[in-house]
Design a protein around this motif. Sequence first.
Motif, mmCIF file in Angstrom:
data_model
loop_
_atom_site.group_PDB
_atom_site.id
_atom_site.type_symbol
_atom_site.label_atom_id
_atom_site.label_comp_id
_atom_site.label_asym_id
_atom_site.label_seq_id
_atom_site.Cartn_x
_atom_site.Cartn_y
_atom_site.Cartn_z
ATOM 1 N N LEU A 70 0.597 -1.226 -0.109
ATOM 2 C CA LEU A 70 0.124 0.042 0.050
ATOM 3 C C LEU A 70 0.954 1.396 -0.135
ATOM 4 O O LEU A 70 0.305 2.440 -0.446
ATOM 5 N N ASN A 71 2.058 1.123 0.797
ATOM 6 C CA ASN A 71 2.977 2.421 0.639
ATOM 7 C C ASN A 71 4.302 1.813 0.902
ATOM 8 O O ASN A 71 4.359 1.308 1.870
ATOM 9 N N LYS A 72 5.269 2.042 -0.026
ATOM 10 C CA LYS A 72 6.679 1.703 0.164
ATOM 11 C C LYS A 72 7.297 2.782 1.374
ATOM 12 O O LYS A 72 7.182 4.016 1.144
ATOM 13 N N ALA A 73 8.007 2.081 2.299
ATOM 14 C CA ALA A 73 8.625 3.071 3.062
ATOM 15 C C ALA A 73 10.111 2.977 2.910
ATOM 16 O O ALA A 73 10.890 2.235 2.286
ATOM 17 N N GLU A 74 10.730 4.542 2.665
ATOM 18 C CA GLU A 74 11.803 4.706 2.531
ATOM 19 C C GLU A 74 12.798 4.216 3.479
ATOM 20 O O GLU A 74 12.299 3.934 4.572
ATOM 21 N N PRO A 75 14.123 4.237 3.513
ATOM 22 C CA PRO A 75 15.192 3.777 4.496
ATOM 23 C C PRO A 75 14.827 4.840 5.686
ATOM 24 O O PRO A 75 14.885 5.778 5.554
ATOM 25 N N LEU A 76 14.469 4.030 6.964
ATOM 26 C CA LEU A 76 14.263 4.649 8.232
ATOM 27 C C LEU A 76 15.487 5.411 8.889
ATOM 28 O O LEU A 76 16.715 4.809 8.651
#
Length: 587
Positions: A104-110
């Motif tokens: 649903l939503n790709k997370a960028e590097p945290l």
Amino acid sequence: MRSHFCGLVDESMIGQTVVLCGWADVARDLGGVCFIDLRDHEGIVQVVAEPAGTEGNAEVVAAAQKVGYEDCLRITGIVRARHAVNAKIRTGKVEVVATRIEVLNKAEPLPFHAHENAGEDIRLKYRYLDLRRPEMQKMMRTRIRLVQALRRWLDARGFQDIETPILTKATPEGARDFLVPARMHPGEFYALPQSPQLFKQILMVAGFDRYYQIARCFRDEALRADRQLEFTQLDMEFAWVREQDVQDAVEQMIREVFREVIGVELAEPFPRMTWAEAMRRYGSDKPDLRIGLELADVADLVKDCQFGVFTAAANDPHGRVAALRIPGGATLSRKQIDEYAAHAAKFGAKGLAYAKIDAGGAVTSPIAKFFDGDGFAALLQATGIGNGDIVFFGAGAYNAVSDFMGALRLKAGRDFGLVQEGWKPLWVTDFPMFEWDEEAQRYVALHHPFTAPAVDDIADLKANARTAVSRGYDMVLNGNEIGGGSIRIHRPDMQSAVFELLGIGREEAEAKFGFLLDALRFGAPPHGGIAFGIDRIAALMAGTESIRDVIAFPKTTTAQCLMTGAPSPVPEAQLSEVHVAVKPPLR
């Protein structure tokens, strides 16, 4: 979007198709078979993506292989029994075999990993990620359950939840007000409430009898682990009561709420101690009774010694010479003793004397030379010191010595492992009515100016203001003041007399508090109340030392919100609308 919460999938659902939404806590590719730990606010469930020819398919495996840490997912799958049970999680007996994986939503590097011990500044800057962590979810939900339990208890007993104004009148007494410019009244300001104190008293005059509010309060003061610029308190007021009526009711409330929220049984009844006894024995008006150490007064034994610091305090009617024995403390090195002195200095000590006896009975003390004959031996005997112990001495003004020796007691208790497990509640009562402010050369209220004195006679109060006792009371738990209250002044003549003793003249009293004085003139009933710090209680229940851990969006110790960047400059046009000009700070 979902049929179930991740953390609530269990054996009763084996064979069922479920739709889950959450974040990828862990994603592992083990040679074509992928495992995803899917997490939502209820917990974690293991999801398996298996290659074609089993219960999965190549498309699902390919999707699983692309899943990254903290990606936001929607997964459809079939619940089955787990081969290797994980007893550490609630869903450990089952897993979900994925039939569809949607990103649903790709997370960028945290900026930090949910399972690492990141610094507080970066946690507060990315507070939404910090709050997503299971540890923070657990602490915040403890706070939520606390507030729910309090409301249930109060609603069931006829307390009325009444909101009081956020924009109110500036009546500074103690902490600084936050001021809000009034656009429609140029040059005038509202203040954000430091507490609903005056409004709840007026509600008692108005006949509402039992009031409560989960109130937001604001104080422009220095921050530390247990203080914030804005905080939440349970505010309560009762009409037609004495101290015991209020204390009995709220003690029952706190006992039942602790039992319900964290399964803790508090003492019944809570022990009671006067302010004077608490200061004498523990050097604090919020003593931590889990630490068995106590202060000893030794002024009578040092009045005639040759040590000027001791004799000056011992012969001063407002002075104190106190001793603190630390069992096993003789192991402290000179460097460590100096560190204790530095710690005491933070709380007002101008020096710290000591004596220690090693395991063999040898005495070491820089002050022994100031005593003649058996004087020093008598002093040591009075402290209860034995082989292997150290005793610290403090001398000076009574309250100052109590403060820094009380702080020393807490440090020693922690350093030497003397803090007992469990919960130690306490009522502290009979607070002084006033404190004398040397700098301002006037009395200030120890609680607030609306606390009733123990005496009803105004002439008596004025004649004995320095020693006057109030009808104030605090609830203390493990060294934390979690609630403070009092019986209020309900007579206008007494309220005016207290204002006068505080240096608030008639005109100033009318300007600041005229509405209260008017209300008291129209049949105000005897009344009293208490306010509990929701943030502090939640922190205690959650087992954290900082209230920032149980506040969703707290400020830093420098009074900033790192996430939003508040406080921040305001455009000139917006300032002009509220008739405010900003002067640059003095360099």
